[in-house]
Design a protein around this motif. Structure first.
Motif, PDB file in Angstrom:
ATOM      1  N   LEU A 235       0.856  -1.179   0.000  1.00  0.00           N
ATOM      2  CA  LEU A 235       0.000   0.000   0.000  1.00  0.00           C
ATOM      3  C   LEU A 235       0.894   1.231   0.000  1.00  0.00           C
ATOM      4  CD1 LEU A 235      -2.764   1.419   0.270  1.00  0.00           C
ATOM      5  CD2 LEU A 235      -2.558   1.120   2.750  1.00  0.00           C
ATOM      6  N   SER A 236       0.945   1.922  -1.128  1.00  0.00           N
ATOM      7  CA  SER A 236       1.790   3.115  -1.260  1.00  0.00           C
ATOM      8  C   SER A 236       0.949   4.351  -0.964  1.00  0.00           C
ATOM      9  CB  SER A 236       2.375   3.203  -2.674  1.00  0.00           C
ATOM     10  OG  SER A 236       3.096   4.400  -2.840  1.00  0.00           O
ATOM     11  N   LEU A 237       1.294   5.039   0.114  1.00  0.00           N
ATOM     12  CA  LEU A 237       0.512   6.182   0.590  1.00  0.00           C
ATOM     13  C   LEU A 237       1.257   7.477   0.299  1.00  0.00           C
ATOM     14  CD1 LEU A 237      -0.559   4.601   3.994  1.00  0.00           C
ATOM     15  CD2 LEU A 237      -2.046   5.024   2.028  1.00  0.00           C
ATOM     16  N   GLY A 238       1.397   7.764  -0.985  1.00  0.00           N
ATOM     17  CA  GLY A 238       2.057   8.988  -1.407  1.00  0.00           C
ATOM     18  C   GLY A 238       1.037  10.020  -1.850  1.00  0.00           C
ATOM     19  N   THR A 239       1.474  10.935  -2.732  1.00  0.00           N
ATOM     20  CA  THR A 239       0.562  11.942  -3.275  1.00  0.00           C
ATOM     21  C   THR A 239      -0.652  11.262  -3.881  1.00  0.00           C
ATOM     22  OG1 THR A 239       2.452  13.364  -3.734  1.00  0.00           O
ATOM     23  CG2 THR A 239       0.394  13.874  -4.871  1.00  0.00           C
ATOM     24  N   SER A 240      -0.412  10.200  -4.616  1.00  0.00           N
ATOM     25  CA  SER A 240      -1.482   9.298  -5.038  1.00  0.00           C
ATOM     26  C   SER A 240      -1.413   8.059  -4.162  1.00  0.00           C
ATOM     27  CB  SER A 240      -1.325   8.924  -6.518  1.00  0.00           C
ATOM     28  OG  SER A 240      -0.066   8.304  -6.732  1.00  0.00           O
ATOM     29  N   THR A 241      -2.423   7.219  -4.260  1.00  0.00           N
ATOM     30  CA  THR A 241      -2.447   5.969  -3.500  1.00  0.00           C
ATOM     31  C   THR A 241      -2.419   4.810  -4.485  1.00  0.00           C
ATOM     32  OG1 THR A 241      -3.666   6.901  -1.637  1.00  0.00           O
ATOM     33  CG2 THR A 241      -3.791   4.521  -1.934  1.00  0.00           C
ATOM     34  N   THR A 242      -1.523   3.856  -4.251  1.00  0.00           N
ATOM     35  CA  THR A 242      -1.423   2.671  -5.102  1.00  0.00           C
ATOM     36  C   THR A 242      -1.466   1.429  -4.228  1.00  0.00           C
ATOM     37  OG1 THR A 242      -0.061   3.875  -6.704  1.00  0.00           O
ATOM     38  CG2 THR A 242      -0.058   1.480  -6.853  1.00  0.00           C
ATOM     39  N   ARG A 295      -4.669  22.329  10.419  1.00  0.00           N
ATOM     40  CA  ARG A 295      -3.429  22.109   9.664  1.00  0.00           C
ATOM     41  C   ARG A 295      -2.376  21.317  10.454  1.00  0.00           C
ATOM     42  NH1 ARG A 295      -2.849  25.264   5.118  1.00  0.00           N
ATOM     43  NH2 ARG A 295      -4.550  26.766   4.781  1.00  0.00           N
ATOM     44  N   ASP A 296      -2.848  20.485  11.365  1.00  0.00           N
ATOM     45  CA  ASP A 296      -1.928  19.802  12.270  1.00  0.00           C
ATOM     46  C   ASP A 296      -2.221  18.303  12.263  1.00  0.00           C
ATOM     47  OD1 ASP A 296       0.055  20.037  14.621  1.00  0.00           O
ATOM     48  OD2 ASP A 296      -1.633  18.925  15.502  1.00  0.00           O
ATOM     49  N   TRP A 297      -1.200  17.493  11.985  1.00  0.00           N
ATOM     50  CA  TRP A 297      -1.400  16.052  11.943  1.00  0.00           C
ATOM     51  C   TRP A 297      -1.722  15.477  13.321  1.00  0.00           C
ATOM     52  CZ3 TRP A 297      -2.972  13.699   7.987  1.00  0.00           C
ATOM     53  CH2 TRP A 297      -2.500  13.978   6.694  1.00  0.00           C
ATOM     54  N   ASP A 298      -1.113  16.030  14.364  1.00  0.00           N
ATOM     55  CA  ASP A 298      -1.419  15.529  15.705  1.00  0.00           C
ATOM     56  C   ASP A 298      -2.899  15.728  16.025  1.00  0.00           C
ATOM     57  OD1 ASP A 298       1.165  14.706  16.161  1.00  0.00           O
ATOM     58  OD2 ASP A 298       1.771  16.574  17.126  1.00  0.00           O
ATOM     59  N   ARG A 299      -3.429  16.893  15.653  1.00  0.00           N
ATOM     60  CA  ARG A 299      -4.854  17.153  15.883  1.00  0.00           C
ATOM     61  C   ARG A 299      -5.713  16.226  15.019  1.00  0.00           C
ATOM     62  NH1 ARG A 299      -8.889  17.825  19.123  1.00  0.00           N
ATOM     63  NH2 ARG A 299     -10.571  19.130  18.285  1.00  0.00           N
ATOM     64  N   PHE A 300      -5.311  16.003  13.786  1.00  0.00           N
ATOM     65  CA  PHE A 300      -5.999  15.067  12.893  1.00  0.00           C
ATOM     66  C   PHE A 300      -6.075  13.686  13.535  1.00  0.00           C
ATOM     67  CE2 PHE A 300      -5.939  11.829   9.584  1.00  0.00           C
ATOM     68  CZ  PHE A 300      -6.791  12.308   8.599  1.00  0.00           C
ATOM     69  N   ASN A 301      -4.936  13.200  14.035  1.00  0.00           N
ATOM     70  CA  ASN A 301      -4.900  11.879  14.661  1.00  0.00           C
ATOM     71  C   ASN A 301      -5.783  11.817  15.905  1.00  0.00           C
ATOM     72  OD1 ASN A 301      -3.089  11.134  12.685  1.00  0.00           O
ATOM     73  ND2 ASN A 301      -1.272  11.333  13.994  1.00  0.00           N
ATOM     74  N   GLU A 302      -5.784  12.884  16.687  1.00  0.00           N
ATOM     75  CA  GLU A 302      -6.623  12.923  17.895  1.00  0.00           C
ATOM     76  C   GLU A 302      -8.102  12.783  17.532  1.00  0.00           C
ATOM     77  OE1 GLU A 302      -5.784  16.596  19.812  1.00  0.00           O
ATOM     78  OE2 GLU A 302      -3.746  16.029  20.421  1.00  0.00           O
ATOM     79  N   LEU A 303      -8.515  13.471  16.473  1.00  0.00           N
ATOM     80  CA  LEU A 303      -9.918  13.404  16.066  1.00  0.00           C
ATOM     81  C   LEU A 303     -10.277  12.014  15.551  1.00  0.00           C
ATOM     82  CD1 LEU A 303     -10.297  16.879  14.308  1.00  0.00           C
ATOM     83  CD2 LEU A 303     -11.266  16.169  16.514  1.00  0.00           C
ATOM     84  N   VAL A 304      -9.356  11.385  14.825  1.00  0.00           N
ATOM     85  CA  VAL A 304      -9.601  10.018  14.365  1.00  0.00           C
ATOM     86  C   VAL A 304      -9.785   9.090  15.555  1.00  0.00           C
ATOM     87  CG1 VAL A 304      -8.624   8.039  13.154  1.00  0.00           C
ATOM     88  CG2 VAL A 304      -8.357  10.333  12.187  1.00  0.00           C
ATOM     89  N   GLY A 390       4.920   8.578   2.223  1.00  0.00           N
ATOM     90  CA  GLY A 390       4.999   9.511   3.342  1.00  0.00           C
ATOM     91  C   GLY A 390       4.033   9.229   4.469  1.00  0.00           C
ATOM     92  N   SER A 391       2.782   8.899   4.146  1.00  0.00           N
ATOM     93  CA  SER A 391       1.774   8.686   5.196  1.00  0.00           C
ATOM     94  C   SER A 391       1.959   7.378   5.944  1.00  0.00           C
ATOM     95  CB  SER A 391       0.368   8.731   4.584  1.00  0.00           C
ATOM     96  OG  SER A 391       0.084  10.006   4.068  1.00  0.00           O
ATOM     97  N   SER A 392       2.855   6.504   5.454  1.00  0.00           N
ATOM     98  CA  SER A 392       3.079   5.237   6.157  1.00  0.00           C
ATOM     99  C   SER A 392       3.779   5.437   7.486  1.00  0.00           C
ATOM    100  CB  SER A 392       3.891   4.280   5.278  1.00  0.00           C
ATOM    101  OG  SER A 392       5.210   4.771   5.079  1.00  0.00           O
ATOM    102  N   ALA A 393       4.280   6.646   7.730  1.00  0.00           N
ATOM    103  CA  ALA A 393       4.921   6.926   9.021  1.00  0.00           C
ATOM    104  C   ALA A 393       3.905   7.310  10.088  1.00  0.00           C
ATOM    105  CB  ALA A 393       5.941   8.058   8.858  1.00  0.00           C
ATOM    106  N   ASN A 394       2.649   7.528   9.712  1.00  0.00           N
ATOM    107  CA  ASN A 394       1.598   7.953  10.644  1.00  0.00           C
ATOM    108  C   ASN A 394       0.981   6.725  11.310  1.00  0.00           C
ATOM    109  OD1 ASN A 394      -1.076   8.674  11.620  1.00  0.00           O
ATOM    110  ND2 ASN A 394      -0.826  10.619  10.540  1.00  0.00           N
TER     111      ASN A 394
END
Length: 485
Positions: A235-242, A295-304, A390-394
């Motif tokens: 699962l490639s989580l870049g600008t596009s997803t493959t 605009r914050d990934w930490d806040r995004f993760n908290e909401l998820v 990039g998103s695989s680090a989240n």
């Protein structure tokens, strides 16, 4: 093409400077950018076989060895006319996908060949052979033009993806009766010994004269070789997803669709690779983050993490760009779902804190829904999922993926999966040759992928909840498609 020739010599210069003992290299293979093509002149075979080690590759081969100095690559989208004509010849996009594994795409090599034949007939007539990037490189190493590999040939709209043989109807449609001779013999499987390196590389760079050259493959299949055993997915989580799934060989072949791709596996004539591509990957996730998570990934993760699986029935689909799957859909779409209903609602009626989980669930449920449609009935469950990009680090995204797909999620220690896959193909050819040409790639690896680290495990009760949502997601997607049409 001259740039690639310079790059080969530059590679060996850097190996020499780095002190690599190239004389100990036993086998060579690699990965080439998919869909790109090289057009050889009628002097090519002679020039390849008579290289002078005191001179550079480019000074001897370019431009004389090529009927076309520039190589069309995947970014070329000028062949819409040829795609439409190919569809008409075979009876439509689905009929073409059933044969070749994909509908007609502008970047696919068959349509590029058809355009050259139409626009530059003198170039086409002067072309003695056509290579993909992945077969061009071993041709240079060996000193003669070699066949395309079965997996990269899947990205041409020219090969029957089930038999792994050239399709006469597609060859004739794209290049006329002469195209078969320009492509050479039937596509070859990985692990084949194509030959040994030419004297040029022995005398100029010190390679062993016994160094064998194996088929190269495309960059995507090479990544599968490096990261996914049979039954695993990348699962490639870049600008596009493959999403790339390695499917074991079976009596019933996978289904083909006009929104996805089916490739032949580089080392298994019956094995296949299912490929899903989405335009709206990280771009869509970042827009949701910016709009609803400060605009914050930490806040995004908290909401998820503050919302339950299934998002309290709040579904959202996000397509800043016209999407590939589902085709042509654009914009934002929202639904409220329950066990037996999927009700469209205004995007503004979706709670603001529901959007972060909504985009992750919709993106991964889409993949799961469409990949299940491809697989033959009673297929084995997905084994492992390797996340890249990039998103695989989240970690939050990793966990959602583990829960929706119901498998452990891994990351790889290598950042060069294509190159690693090429190296493994070289090793396989050497290993197989030492055993009299016998043994599968899985025999060599034991079915194990090295360098992987588990980063998320599925939670059974959560996965079970998502099982019930696959059908509801499909219903929502169907409504969006109908509204778009």
């Amino acid at each position: 093409v001259a740039m690639w020739l310079d790059a080969i010599d530059l590679l060996f210069q850097r190996l020499k400077i780095a002190g690599v003992e190239v004389s100990k290299i036993s086998a060579i293979s690699g990965a080439g950018q998919q869909h790109g093509s090289v057009y050889w002149s009628k002097n090519a075979e002679f020039l390849l076989s008579s290289l002078d080690s005191t001179r550079s590759l480019v000074s001897q081969l370019s431009p004389a060895a090529f009927s076309l100095p520039n190589a069309p690559i995947w970014q070329d989208s000028s062949t819409t006319r040829e795609c439409k004509e190919l569809d008409e010849v075979v009876g439509g996009a689905q009929a073409l996908a059933d044969i070749s594994g994909s509908r007609a795409y502008e970047r696919f090599t068959g349509n590029q060949i058809a355009k050259i034949r139409r626009v530059n007939p003198e170039v086409y007539a002067a072309t003695s052979a056509i290579s993909l990037v992945s077969s061009f490189i071993p041709s240079v190493f060996i000193g003669r033009i070699v066949p395309v590999d079965i997996s990269d040939a899947s990205g041409m709209n020219l090969m029957d993806v089930i038999t792994c043989k050239w399709s006469d109807i597609l060859l004739n449609a794209c290049g006329g009766p002469e195209l078969r001779s320009k492509l050479g013999s039937e596509p070859v499987i990985g692990g084949t010994v194509l030959g040994k390196v030419s004297r040029y590389f022995v005398d100029k760079w010190g390679l062993s004269p016994d160094c064998i050259v194996a088929p190269f493959t495309g960059d995507n299949p090479a990544s599968v070789i490096a990261l996914a055993a049979s039954g695993d997915a990348v699962l490639s989580l870049g600008t596009s997803t493959t999403f790339l799934l390695s499917i074991p060989g079976a009596d019933t072949p996978p289904k083909r669709f006009i929104t996805s791709h089916l490739l032949s596996h580089p080392t298994d004539l019956k094995g296949k690779i299912a490929m899903l591509c989405y335009k709206n990957g990280a771009l869509a996730r970042e827009q949701v983050r910016d709009r609803y998570s400060d605009r914050d990934w930490d806040r995004f993760n908290e909401l998820v993490e503050a919302t339950p699986p299934g998002n309290n029935g709040n579904f959202g689909m996000y397509f800043p760009l016209p999407e590939i799957i589902p085709p042509g859909v654009v914009g934002q779409h929202a639904f409220h779902v329950s066990e037996n209903s999927t009700t469209p609602i205004a995007v503004d009626d979706l709670p603001a804190d529901a959007h972060p989980r909504a985009i992750l669930e919709s993106q991964f449920l889409s993949i799961r829904c469409h990949i299940e449609a491809i697989l033959p009935e009673h297929s084995l469950h997905l084994h492992h999922l390797v996340a890249t990009g990039g998103s695989s680090a989240n970690q939050t995204i990793r966990q959602i993926a583990a829960d929706i797909f119901g498998v452990k999620v891994y990351v790889s220690s290598t950042k060069e999966a294509g190159g690693m896959g090429g190296a493994l193909l070289a090793k396989y050819a050497w290993w197989k040759a030492a055993r009299g040409g016998k043994g599968s790639f899985e025999d060599m690896t034991g079915g194990k992928i090295t360098g992987l680290r588990c980063v998320a495990e599925p939670r059974r009760e959560v996965t079970e909840a998502y099982e019930k949502l696959v059908r509801l997601y499909q219903a929502c997607e169907n409504q969006v498609i109908q509204k778009t049409v």
